[in-house]
Design a protein around this motif. Structure first.
Motif, PDB file in Angstrom:
ATOM      1  N   THR A  95       0.839  -1.185   0.000  1.00  0.00           N
ATOM      2  CA  THR A  95       0.000   0.000   0.000  1.00  0.00           C
ATOM      3  C   THR A  95       0.876   1.237   0.000  1.00  0.00           C
ATOM      4  OG1 THR A  95      -1.723  -1.163   1.247  1.00  0.00           O
ATOM      5  CG2 THR A  95      -1.815   1.249   1.211  1.00  0.00           C
ATOM      6  N   ARG A  96       0.648   2.098  -0.965  1.00  0.00           N
ATOM      7  CA  ARG A  96       1.440   3.334  -1.041  1.00  0.00           C
ATOM      8  C   ARG A  96       0.675   4.465  -0.360  1.00  0.00           C
ATOM      9  NH1 ARG A  96       3.673   5.423  -6.770  1.00  0.00           N
ATOM     10  NH2 ARG A  96       5.025   3.595  -6.477  1.00  0.00           N
ATOM     11  N   ARG A  97       1.350   5.155   0.548  1.00  0.00           N
ATOM     12  CA  ARG A  97       0.762   6.295   1.255  1.00  0.00           C
ATOM     13  C   ARG A  97       1.424   7.571   0.748  1.00  0.00           C
ATOM     14  NH1 ARG A  97      -0.011  10.715   3.911  1.00  0.00           N
ATOM     15  NH2 ARG A  97      -0.766  10.688   6.075  1.00  0.00           N
ATOM     16  N   PRO A  98       0.815   8.274  -0.241  1.00  0.00           N
ATOM     17  CA  PRO A  98       1.425   9.499  -0.755  1.00  0.00           C
ATOM     18  C   PRO A  98       1.350  10.610   0.284  1.00  0.00           C
ATOM     19  CG  PRO A  98      -0.734   9.179  -1.726  1.00  0.00           C
ATOM     20  CD  PRO A  98      -0.464   7.957  -0.907  1.00  0.00           C
ATOM     21  N   ILE A  99       2.372  11.465   0.278  1.00  0.00           N
ATOM     22  CA  ILE A  99       2.381  12.608   1.186  1.00  0.00           C
ATOM     23  C   ILE A  99       3.004  13.795   0.456  1.00  0.00           C
ATOM     24  CG2 ILE A  99       4.583  11.866   2.250  1.00  0.00           C
ATOM     25  CD1 ILE A  99       3.458  13.121   4.892  1.00  0.00           C
ATOM     26  N   GLY A 100       2.209  14.851   0.288  1.00  0.00           N
ATOM     27  CA  GLY A 100       2.685  16.045  -0.393  1.00  0.00           C
ATOM     28  C   GLY A 100       3.634  16.844   0.478  1.00  0.00           C
ATOM     29  N   ASP A 147       3.453  -2.095   9.046  1.00  0.00           N
ATOM     30  CA  ASP A 147       2.283  -2.771   8.495  1.00  0.00           C
ATOM     31  C   ASP A 147       2.375  -3.007   6.990  1.00  0.00           C
ATOM     32  OD1 ASP A 147       1.962  -0.260   7.432  1.00  0.00           O
ATOM     33  OD2 ASP A 147       0.005   0.137   8.336  1.00  0.00           O
ATOM     34  N   GLY A 148       3.536  -2.699   6.410  1.00  0.00           N
ATOM     35  CA  GLY A 148       3.742  -2.906   4.986  1.00  0.00           C
ATOM     36  C   GLY A 148       3.456  -1.692   4.125  1.00  0.00           C
ATOM     37  N   THR A 149       2.872  -0.653   4.706  1.00  0.00           N
ATOM     38  CA  THR A 149       2.620   0.583   3.967  1.00  0.00           C
ATOM     39  C   THR A 149       3.939   1.251   3.595  1.00  0.00           C
ATOM     40  OG1 THR A 149       0.547   0.926   5.153  1.00  0.00           O
ATOM     41  CG2 THR A 149       1.504   2.846   4.072  1.00  0.00           C
ATOM     42  N   ARG A 150       3.967   1.888   2.443  1.00  0.00           N
ATOM     43  CA  ARG A 150       5.144   2.635   1.987  1.00  0.00           C
ATOM     44  C   ARG A 150       4.791   4.113   1.874  1.00  0.00           C
ATOM     45  NH1 ARG A 150      10.386   0.239   0.949  1.00  0.00           N
ATOM     46  NH2 ARG A 150      10.031  -1.999   1.109  1.00  0.00           N
ATOM     47  N   ILE A 151       5.502   4.938   2.627  1.00  0.00           N
ATOM     48  CA  ILE A 151       5.310   6.385   2.525  1.00  0.00           C
ATOM     49  C   ILE A 151       5.960   6.852   1.228  1.00  0.00           C
ATOM     50  CG2 ILE A 151       5.677   8.617   3.647  1.00  0.00           C
ATOM     51  CD1 ILE A 151       6.111   7.092   6.283  1.00  0.00           C
ATOM     52  N   TRP A 152       5.184   7.594   0.424  1.00  0.00           N
ATOM     53  CA  TRP A 152       5.653   7.996  -0.910  1.00  0.00           C
ATOM     54  C   TRP A 152       5.667   9.526  -0.996  1.00  0.00           C
ATOM     55  CZ3 TRP A 152       7.959   5.454  -4.738  1.00  0.00           C
ATOM     56  CH2 TRP A 152       8.046   6.060  -5.984  1.00  0.00           C
ATOM     57  N   PRO A 153       6.863  10.165  -0.956  1.00  0.00           N
ATOM     58  CA  PRO A 153       6.938  11.628  -1.043  1.00  0.00           C
ATOM     59  C   PRO A 153       6.492  12.141  -2.411  1.00  0.00           C
ATOM     60  CG  PRO A 153       9.016  10.667  -0.272  1.00  0.00           C
ATOM     61  CD  PRO A 153       8.185   9.542  -0.799  1.00  0.00           C
TER      62      PRO A 153
END
Length: 383
Positions: free
Chosen positions: A2-7, A40-46
């Motif tokens: 799961t990709r978690r985008p963050i601006g 939890d397997g999530t990936r923070i994506w800048p």
């Protein structure tokens, strides 16, 4: 996955540090590795949003790296719902106003140091941010350098016994700009533009000393402007009004004495551009950016002073290298990853605005010490 985008607004991206260390070697490098992994397997994506004053330079940087989000309008960028973090690597004089604007917009803030030009302003930023419930961070990159991480390993392992003193040498010759271009921006040498080696380096020395050895209790400093005239990027001469060298003595908790020289007017005769020697009752170490070497009490030679004969010992060969024992990533990137985990997952992050305010305080008191020619005690800062 799961990709978690963050601006992330990156303000000052066309500058040397903002571009090279924070955009390319941190945020884009994080994207290249697939983001920052959470348990939890999530990936923070800048998702960088480039901000600056020069439209042509911004467009060129964005095009070079395949980025589409850039603007010269900070207010418009802060109004975006998909932006959660504001990062500042502008010149110091522009920083406080922009950070306050970001706090008002409800954005988490990560910033280069110094946090502000004055202690009171830096402390107020910490209080305002706390009241707004946002997460804050200040770049303290040298803590993540391989050499200093090895040094921290030695401290934590009790290698030194009782630490007695720290001696540090930092700097290099920055060309005046006439017959060779200067390798640092000209504003660094104008006090009216926020320049000066004390405001640049004392915040660094604060967190290095505090994190590795203990709180700074007092400072004594002598500063100088050794090169009174320089030439700027356009080939115009200008008076250098900021200090370009500082010679400081710092008294730490526990009786440790640290002496740190910082200079842009010194030619390097050491293994690295910065080196710290730590001496203790049980052993000594010399650490630089990447390397660290030690000499234990049990194997310390017994030099004898005899100026009438040439030295027969190679003193550098009497030290032993500290092994890596781990992989060391880019220090800026490592701290960025920690801040992103702090924002998204609530992981601890102790290098906040209050830590940044303490660095500003040490610079301010160092300048006062030099101005008044006396030792100045460092009071504890509280929110």
């Amino acid at each position: 996955m799961t990709r978690r985008p963050i601006g992330i607004i990156v303000n000052g991206v066309t500058g040397r540090m903002g571009y090279r260390q924070h955009l390319v070697r941190s945020l884009l490098a994080i994207r290249e590795q697939g983001g920052v992994a959470l348990p939890d397997g999530t990936r923070i994506w800048p998702e960088p949003v480039l901000v600056g004053r020069n439209e042509a330079k911004l467009r060129e940087v964005a095009t070079r790296h395949g980025l589409t989000e850039w603007t010269t309008d900070l207010s418009a960028a802060l109004a975006r719902d998909d932006v959660e973090i504001y990062f500042d690597s502008q010149v110091t004089q522009q920083r406080e106003k922009a950070i306050r604007q970001a706090i008002e917009a409800g954005k988490h803030v990560y910033t280069e140091k110094p946090l502000a030009e004055e202690t009171d302003a830096a402390l107020d930023l910490a209080r305002v941010a706390d009241a707004a419930g946002i997460r804050t961070g200040v770049v303290q990159d040298k803590l993540f350098l391989p050499g200093l991480r090895k040094l921290k390993r030695l401290v934590d392992g009790g290698f030194f016994g009782r630490i007695l003193s720290v001696r540090g040498e930092f700097g290099y010759w920055v060309f005046e700009g006439d017959w060779q271009p200067a390798q640092r921006p000209s504003w660094n040498y104008r006090a009216e533009d926020g320049g000066g080696i004390v405001v640049d380096m004392f915040p660094h020395w604060h967190y290095v000393l505090e994190e590795l050895f203990g709180p700074v209790r007092a400072v004594s400093a002598v500063i100088a402007t050794h090169i009174p005239e320089r030439v700027d990027e356009a080939g115009r001469g200008y008076p250098a009004t900021a200090d370009d060298a500082a010679y400081g003595t710092f008294e730490l908790a526990g009786g440790i004495v640290a002496q740190l020289n910082s200079s842009w007017c010194v030619r390097v005769n050491r293994d690295e551009l910065v080196e710290f020697q730590v001496d203790g009752t049980e052993g000594s170490a010399v650490a630089g950016l990447r390397n660290c070497k030690v000499q234990h009490r049990a194997v310390t030679p017994k030099p004898v002073w005899n100026p009438d004969l040439p030295a027969t010992e190679n003193f550098r060969d009497q030290w032993t290298a500290v092994p890596d024992n781990e992989e060391f990533d880019n220090g800026f990137k490592v701290q960025w990853e920690a801040f992103l985990r702090h924002v998204v997952a609530g992981e601890p992050f102790r290098w906040d605005f209050l830590a940044g305010a303490r660095g500003v305080q040490l610079a301010e008191l160092g300048l006062r010490s030099a101005r008044e020619g006396r030792r100045v005690e460092v009071p504890e800062l509280r929110r």
